[in-house]
Design an enzyme around this catalytic site. Sequence first.
Site, PDB file in Angstrom:
ATOM      1  N   CYS A  86       3.739  32.869  -9.105  1.00  0.00           N
ATOM      2  CA  CYS A  86       4.602  32.978  -7.924  1.00  0.00           C
ATOM      3  C   CYS A  86       4.044  34.073  -7.022  1.00  0.00           C
ATOM      4  O   CYS A  86       3.591  35.114  -7.499  1.00  0.00           O
ATOM      5  CB  CYS A  86       6.029  33.316  -8.361  1.00  0.00           C
ATOM      6  SG  CYS A  86       7.203  33.361  -6.996  1.00  0.00           S
ATOM      7  N   ASN A 197      14.864  31.740  -4.510  1.00  0.00           N
ATOM      8  CA  ASN A 197      14.448  32.621  -3.410  1.00  0.00           C
ATOM      9  C   ASN A 197      13.144  32.186  -2.746  1.00  0.00           C
ATOM     10  O   ASN A 197      12.565  32.933  -1.963  1.00  0.00           O
ATOM     11  CB  ASN A 197      14.322  34.076  -3.909  1.00  0.00           C
ATOM     12  CG  ASN A 197      13.256  34.235  -4.979  1.00  0.00           C
ATOM     13  OD1 ASN A 197      12.694  33.255  -5.463  1.00  0.00           O
ATOM     14  ND2 ASN A 197      12.996  35.476  -5.358  1.00  0.00           N
ATOM     15  N   ASN A 322       3.308  37.428 -10.086  1.00  0.00           N
ATOM     16  CA  ASN A 322       3.685  37.150 -11.494  1.00  0.00           C
ATOM     17  C   ASN A 322       2.438  36.694 -12.243  1.00  0.00           C
ATOM     18  O   ASN A 322       2.099  35.509 -12.212  1.00  0.00           O
ATOM     19  CB  ASN A 322       4.736  36.022 -11.579  1.00  0.00           C
ATOM     20  CG  ASN A 322       6.138  36.473 -11.262  1.00  0.00           C
ATOM     21  OD1 ASN A 322       6.374  37.612 -10.923  1.00  0.00           O
ATOM     22  ND2 ASN A 322       7.085  35.561 -11.378  1.00  0.00           N
ATOM     23  N   PRO A 366       8.000  40.231   1.144  1.00  0.00           N
ATOM     24  CA  PRO A 366       9.129  39.579   1.822  1.00  0.00           C
ATOM     25  C   PRO A 366      10.406  40.399   1.713  1.00  0.00           C
ATOM     26  O   PRO A 366      10.627  41.095   0.717  1.00  0.00           O
ATOM     27  CB  PRO A 366       9.275  38.270   1.047  1.00  0.00           C
ATOM     28  CG  PRO A 366       8.830  38.625  -0.347  1.00  0.00           C
ATOM     29  CD  PRO A 366       7.712  39.624  -0.166  1.00  0.00           C
ATOM     30  N   HIS A 391       7.368  43.770  -4.754  1.00  0.00           N
ATOM     31  CA  HIS A 391       7.094  42.372  -4.391  1.00  0.00           C
ATOM     32  C   HIS A 391       8.160  41.812  -3.469  1.00  0.00           C
ATOM     33  O   HIS A 391       8.095  40.653  -3.074  1.00  0.00           O
ATOM     34  CB  HIS A 391       6.984  41.502  -5.636  1.00  0.00           C
ATOM     35  CG  HIS A 391       8.270  40.900  -6.123  1.00  0.00           C
ATOM     36  ND1 HIS A 391       9.376  41.656  -6.449  1.00  0.00           N
ATOM     37  CD2 HIS A 391       8.634  39.612  -6.338  1.00  0.00           C
ATOM     38  CE1 HIS A 391      10.351  40.849  -6.844  1.00  0.00           C
ATOM     39  NE2 HIS A 391       9.938  39.607  -6.781  1.00  0.00           N
ATOM     40  N   ALA A 393      12.561  42.664  -1.920  1.00  0.00           N
ATOM     41  CA  ALA A 393      13.718  43.558  -1.831  1.00  0.00           C
ATOM     42  C   ALA A 393      14.350  43.818  -3.192  1.00  0.00           C
ATOM     43  O   ALA A 393      14.819  44.913  -3.466  1.00  0.00           O
ATOM     44  CB  ALA A 393      14.746  42.966  -0.868  1.00  0.00           C
ATOM     45  N   GLY A 394      14.391  42.822  -4.069  1.00  0.00           N
ATOM     46  CA  GLY A 394      14.999  43.003  -5.388  1.00  0.00           C
ATOM     47  C   GLY A 394      16.503  42.782  -5.357  1.00  0.00           C
ATOM     48  O   GLY A 394      17.217  43.371  -4.541  1.00  0.00           O
ATOM     49  N   LYS A 470      14.347  26.470   3.484  1.00  0.00           N
ATOM     50  CA  LYS A 470      14.661  26.709   2.076  1.00  0.00           C
ATOM     51  C   LYS A 470      14.723  25.386   1.352  1.00  0.00           C
ATOM     52  O   LYS A 470      15.100  24.355   1.909  1.00  0.00           O
ATOM     53  CB  LYS A 470      16.023  27.395   1.948  1.00  0.00           C
ATOM     54  CG  LYS A 470      16.106  28.773   2.595  1.00  0.00           C
ATOM     55  CD  LYS A 470      15.469  29.855   1.743  1.00  0.00           C
ATOM     56  CE  LYS A 470      16.263  30.126   0.483  1.00  0.00           C
ATOM     57  NZ  LYS A 470      15.666  31.206  -0.328  1.00  0.00           N
TER      58      LYS A 470
END
Length: 473
Positions: A86, A197, A322, A366, A391, A393-394, A470
């Site tokens: 990813c 996401n 990842n 992002p 990687h 915002a989390g 999306k």
Amino acid sequence: MKENYYQQVQLPAGVVHVYAGPELFKALDYQVFQMANNNLQIPNQVYMSYTPDVHVGVGTCIGTTAVWHTNNGYVSPSIVGSDIGCGMRVHMTNLHKDELKDVKLRRKLVKTIEKYLPVEDHARGHFSDIRLEHIVTKGLHGLPKKYIPDGYTPRKATSLTHVESSKFTLDENALNRFPSHVWHRSHRQLGTLGNGNHFAEIQSIEIAEENREVAEAWGLFDGQVVIMIHSGSRAWGGSVSQTCSSDMLKVMRMNGLGTADPKLLFAPLEHPEAQTYVNLMYSALNYAVVNRHLIAYAIREAGKDVFGSKFEMTTLYDLMHNYAWEEKHEGQSYFVHRKGATRSLPAGHPDNPHPYLTTGHPALIPGSMGTASYIMVGAPGGKANFHSICHGAGRIRSRSATKRLITLNEFASSMRVGTDDEIVVNHRSLESILDESPQAYKDVDQIIESVVGAGLADVVAKCKPMAAVKGAK
């Protein structure tokens, strides 16, 4: 400044290095450190860290970098993640944001993208003429020439050069582990986003003045429209994770390995089952980079429909967040895992792709839907963290909690619905993607501030969303 954005946390099993500002560090859940303690119990580990976007995952937190020496190392599917490979991709266009001021035009573009980029659940890609065995063994080099549109214009050819890796070499015998239905499903999914996401977003950029020279060397300009893509290895990577997990568990039981978390899987690199996993993981990395390439190819076709034949989409960069692979640091060979962490190399680092050797490569970060994303470049201080940064915002809320706590009006306000600046999305109802609202995530600006403050990387450009595509649930 670094001391405000870096903490060494001593746990019973060892030290975890945490790169986060005071507010983000204070907000970390105790489970984050429980997971770190379990991860640190894997033998022979030489380094482990968290980026500021860290949050709880399965077996290992998202936002983890974990490192072993190659000669006595371990590999852990849990510290790679189930969506192997990813990552992010950004394409530059020759459009200025003023050319997309009309919200009706943005809607037309999104609708046209959907024609070329299937987003519905169980979507089938439009690439049945591509041989999957070529993709998983050769990466981008396995694509037919017609899907490398810049191959005919060598001076602009960036498809194969402006990527973290265009091909991962593997022992193809490992592929025999997969039954025909895995090949069939994975073939159907080539060139599709997936859900959660993952996204394709149309953005406009603001160049950071302090790095204007770097931005212009990369081909970026203020107000430029760029396309940011986030996706992974789809069913192929999921099958690798599922197939290898049970085998890895058997290895652990036979060798008396384990921690308090039964979902944390690992094995010595030298073990045959570990090598099988590594080879299959590399096949998934090949799939992932091709998948993002084909998503971009579809968006390029849509762009030509809307803007005409002069529309251009040039690859800025493609990278993963990842994965696990071998790297050289200070002359030593290490096996480095990154789960929800981005490699960000500074100028002059020999591992930079040739086009980016003198500047450092773009690091693509992002934000959440409705907030800014960032294009960064590695700083020399990043070597302290094996050149790993955040990687994204989390998450701070689970999907179910987000649906329970955040109203549609709050989400709509974040997307500026009904205004000329509306961030257009391809879903008729925001309710179907409420769990991806900005309120489900940490403040990306705080994340970026932590990375810059810790001396790991610097901002080159801020990317503001204009429209988003999306996948369906």
